[in-house]
Design an enzyme around this catalytic site. Structure first.
Site, mmCIF file in Angstrom:
data_model
loop_
_atom_site.group_PDB
_atom_site.id
_atom_site.type_symbol
_atom_site.label_atom_id
_atom_site.label_comp_id
_atom_site.label_asym_id
_atom_site.label_seq_id
_atom_site.Cartn_x
_atom_site.Cartn_y
_atom_site.Cartn_z
ATOM 1 N N ARG A 116 0.810 -1.210 0.000
ATOM 2 C CA ARG A 116 0.000 0.000 0.000
ATOM 3 C C ARG A 116 0.847 1.266 0.000
ATOM 4 N NH1 ARG A 116 -3.187 1.666 -2.706
ATOM 5 N NH2 ARG A 116 -4.140 -0.396 -2.536
ATOM 6 N N LYS A 151 2.974 24.250 -3.371
ATOM 7 C CA LYS A 151 1.689 23.629 -3.042
ATOM 8 C C LYS A 151 1.825 22.114 -3.145
ATOM 9 C CE LYS A 151 -0.957 27.663 -4.520
ATOM 10 N NZ LYS A 151 -1.934 28.225 -5.482
ATOM 11 N N LYS A 183 5.880 38.771 -2.114
ATOM 12 C CA LYS A 183 4.517 38.792 -2.633
ATOM 13 C C LYS A 183 3.784 40.025 -2.115
ATOM 14 C CE LYS A 183 4.045 33.935 -3.687
ATOM 15 N NZ LYS A 183 3.073 32.822 -3.794
ATOM 16 N N GLU A 218 6.609 39.602 -6.878
ATOM 17 C CA GLU A 218 5.301 39.452 -7.502
ATOM 18 C C GLU A 218 4.635 40.813 -7.639
ATOM 19 O OE1 GLU A 218 2.003 36.490 -6.126
ATOM 20 O OE2 GLU A 218 1.601 38.410 -5.155
ATOM 21 N N ASP A 239 1.167 38.312 -11.694
ATOM 22 C CA ASP A 239 0.174 37.461 -11.041
ATOM 23 C C ASP A 239 -1.231 37.782 -11.520
ATOM 24 O OD1 ASP A 239 -0.661 35.494 -9.105
ATOM 25 O OD2 ASP A 239 -1.381 37.151 -7.866
#
Length: 306
Positions: A116, A151, A183, A218, A239
């Site tokens: 598994r 992510k 950012k 960004e 962005d």
């Protein structure tokens, strides 16, 4: 995506993938086996004789691009150090439904113990490689590079980033420790809401960095581009820009920095984004929303075993 396109992308991917750090693979697998069998596999211990041996084939139920052969082999050898594992398809190689990807022969309890964890990881890695290959094929003929993002599944980043490379993509910064990426929230804190301070605060920040540290910023509007470029950044991320804005942004940057596109990137939009002339397209969907590829492990006891 056609089998021909997958194969072409896979050939390029094989040269890019490199190798997985053995220590990282071992750490992931040990944690997975402890989670799955903290006190042993009582089903196999109850039903399967200790000396029984088995052969198992990792087989594809559908087409894709393979990733995780080393992980599969390491899982089997962690459960049974004497197991013999044959990898029949290389990482980064395209395959069709019904393809035998790997074969393992060893202690039956060991094969069942590792089954598994090995499948979960290889199915996810191959899904990431396959999805990445689809994106890469769609930007062929442009100079845009498809990259991943942070992510990723906590604890599995090294495996998932490797799978992206198997699909022909590239990796963005591996962690928050690797590069500066300012950012919108960082900029809001830095400037105190005063856009006139943007160049000054970025230039001062860059001056505090070592000369080898990459600096990316960004922006979410065209009027931020010139002040950011004036600070001497290495990459500027546009962005959630429209296609027209991306093309205008690339023209405005004019080679003074690398241009990255981010936001609203999917299989339907990526070709258009690449055609605007951007250098990098970062795609969170490569890792955060893939569905595991359908792979199976067909196990048979060896003749003459109890």
């Amino acid at each position: 995506m056609t089998a021909t396109a997958l194969a072409r992308t896979a050939a390029r991917a094989a040269a890019l993938a490199g190798t997985l750090p053995a220590a990282a693979v071992d750490a992931v697998l040990r944690a997975a086996l402890i989670e799955d069998a903290p006190y042993g596999d009582i089903t196999s211990q109850t039903l399967i004789p200790a000396e029984a041996r088995a052969t198992a084939v990792l087989a594809a139920r559908g087409p894709g691009v393979f990733s995780g052969g080393e992980v599969f082999a390491a899982a089997m050898k962690l459960a049974d150090p004497a197991a013999a594992v044959e990898l029949l398809v290389a990482d980064g190689e395209a395959f069709d439904a019904g393809t035998a990807l790997a074969r393992v022969t060893g202690n039956a309890r060991g094969v069942l113990l590792a089954e598994r964890a090995a499948l979960n990881l290889v199915q996810r890695m191959s899904a990431i490689a396959t999805r990445t290959a689809e994106f890469v094929a769609l930007v062929a003929g442009t100079h845009a590079r498809i990259t991943d993002t942070r992510k990723t599944t906590p604890g599995l980043r090294v495996l998932e980033r490797y799978a992206v490379r198997c699909g022909g993509g590239a990796n963005h910064r591996f962690s928050l420790s690797d590069a500066v990426l300012a950012k919108d929230n960082h900029l809001a804190v830095l400037t105190g809401g005063d856009p006139a301070r943007l160049t000054t605060v970025l230039r001062e920040a860059k001056a505090r960095l070592g000369h080898t540290t990459h600096f990316e910023v960004e922006v979410d509007s065209m009027d931020q581009i010139e002040p950011v470029l004036a600070a001497g950044v290495d990459t500027i991320m546009l962005d959630n820009f429209s296609l027209i804005q991306l093309a205008d942004g690339v023209e405005l940057v004019g080679g003074r920095a690398r241009v990255e596109a981010s936001g609203n990137v999917n299989l339907a939009t990526v070709a258009g984004i690449a055609a605007t002339g951007v250098d990098v397209i970062s795609v969170g969907a490569l890792t955060h929303s893939v569905t595991a590829l359908d792979l199976g492990l067909d196990v048979e006891l060896e003749p003459g075993t109890p």
